[in-house]
Design an enzyme around this catalytic site. Structure first.
Site, short mmCIF file in Angstrom:
data_model
loop_
_atom_site.label_atom_id
_atom_site.label_comp_id
_atom_site.label_asym_id
_atom_site.label_seq_id
_atom_site.Cartn_x
_atom_site.Cartn_y
_atom_site.Cartn_z
N ASP A 123 0.85 -1.18 0.00
CA ASP A 123 0.00 0.00 0.00
C ASP A 123 0.89 1.24 0.00
O ASP A 123 1.81 1.35 0.83
CB ASP A 123 -0.90 0.00 1.24
CG ASP A 123 -1.97 1.06 1.17
OD1 ASP A 123 -3.09 0.76 0.75
OD2 ASP A 123 -1.68 2.23 1.56
N ASN A 131 -2.22 12.99 -3.72
CA ASN A 131 -3.25 13.46 -4.64
C ASN A 131 -3.69 14.88 -4.31
O ASN A 131 -3.86 15.73 -5.20
CB ASN A 131 -4.47 12.52 -4.59
CG ASN A 131 -4.34 11.35 -5.54
OD1 ASN A 131 -3.64 11.43 -6.55
ND2 ASN A 131 -5.01 10.26 -5.24
N HIS A 136 -3.95 14.71 -9.08
CA HIS A 136 -4.21 13.31 -9.42
C HIS A 136 -3.26 12.79 -10.51
O HIS A 136 -3.01 11.58 -10.57
CB HIS A 136 -5.67 13.14 -9.87
CG HIS A 136 -6.64 13.25 -8.74
ND1 HIS A 136 -6.89 12.22 -7.87
CD2 HIS A 136 -7.41 14.29 -8.33
CE1 HIS A 136 -7.78 12.61 -6.97
NE2 HIS A 136 -8.12 13.86 -7.22
N ASP A 140 -1.51 9.32 -10.18
CA ASP A 140 -1.60 8.27 -11.22
C ASP A 140 -0.21 7.80 -11.63
O ASP A 140 0.01 6.61 -11.86
CB ASP A 140 -2.35 8.80 -12.44
CG ASP A 140 -3.84 8.94 -12.19
OD1 ASP A 140 -4.31 8.42 -11.16
OD2 ASP A 140 -4.52 9.56 -13.03
N GLU A 166 -4.75 2.45 -4.02
CA GLU A 166 -3.29 2.41 -4.03
C GLU A 166 -2.75 1.11 -3.46
O GLU A 166 -1.59 1.03 -3.07
CB GLU A 166 -2.73 3.61 -3.25
CG GLU A 166 -3.00 3.59 -1.76
CD GLU A 166 -4.36 4.17 -1.37
OE1 GLU A 166 -4.50 4.56 -0.20
OE2 GLU A 166 -5.26 4.25 -2.23
#
Length: 245
Positions: A123, A131, A136, A140, A166
């Site tokens: 994780d 973010n 974002h 990404d 994630e």
């Protein structure tokens, strides 16, 4: 078309040869003579009948051949499209690793085949903050780079997947417990080396918490998933950017 004409003419000539052979064998035997109009008809009739008939036959055969080839090509394209669609449905579009459902399916298959090895849950730490602070697009890119790292550890019997948000999973067949611990640290360090460039120009470093479990042959997928997930949350509770196995 040229080939059809050539084959039709050849068929006509063979018909004439056959006609002449029969005429010169049978007519004299019956007391007649092959000459004049009879000889002309012996040559003309086979040509007049066989050339158009064979041309029609060869044309239809060519149409059938082309139709079969077109049908075969269409079926191949359909099969390729189905395979691409099937692969697309199993692959996470952003990271390139398996989707959650495909990963769980692969884990079940591995268990049924008696595989043993390492199950890693990973994780990304403070992903929401990345973010919110950097956008974002940066988030990404962090997910994409993480997927690329996990893909490097795959072979024919190994697989990785994005389990949601994630969170990622990695199964490595055949590792011992000590090898699993070493692999977890490798993956954690690989993620920690990622440097992202935000749209503002800032450099962004990320880290990952990893929960791992050694799965013996015949492991239970559901229990293994829960244990690896529990280990992941322990790693995050202990301060993140670490491994709990």
């Amino acid at each position: 078309m040229r080939r059809i004409v050539q084959k039709s003419i050849l068929t006509g000539l063979l018909s004439v040869v056959a006609s002449l052979g029969l005429s010169f064998s049978i007519v004299p035997f019956l007391g007649g003579q092959v000459a004049g109009a009879g000889l002309f008809m012996t040559i003309f009739c086979p040509l007049a009948i066989s050339i158009p008939a064979s041309a029609l036959h060869f044309t239809q055969s060519e149409k059938v051949r082309r139709a079969e080839a077109a049908a075969k090509e269409a079926l191949q394209k359909l099969a390729d499209a189905y395979e691409a669609l099937h692969l697309q449905s199993r692959t996470d579009g952003l990271t390139g690793v398996l989707t959650r459902s495909a990963f769980l399916e692969a884990l079940n298959v591995a268990s049924q085949k008696g595989a043993s090895g390492a199950l890693l849950f990973l994780d990304l730490d403070h992903f929401k903050t990345i973010n919110d602070r950097y956008g974002h697009a940066t988030g990404d890119e962090a997910l994409r780079r993480t997927g690329q790292i996990l893909a490097r550890y795959q072979s024919q019997s190994d697989f990785s997947g994005r389990l949601g948000g994630e969170e990622f999973g990695l199964f490595q067949n055949g590792l011992t417990f000590d090898e699993m611990l070493a692999r977890c640290e490798e993956v954690r360090e690989d993620v920690a080396r990622i440097v992202l460039k935000a749209s503002s120009g800032s450099q962004v470093r990320i880290s990952a918490s990893i929960g791992a479990l050694y799965c013996p042959s015949g492991f239970d997928p559901s229990n293994s998933l829960k244990t690896a997930d529990d280990n992941l949350y322990r790693a995050k509770a202990l301060g993140r950017n670490r491994v709990v196995a």
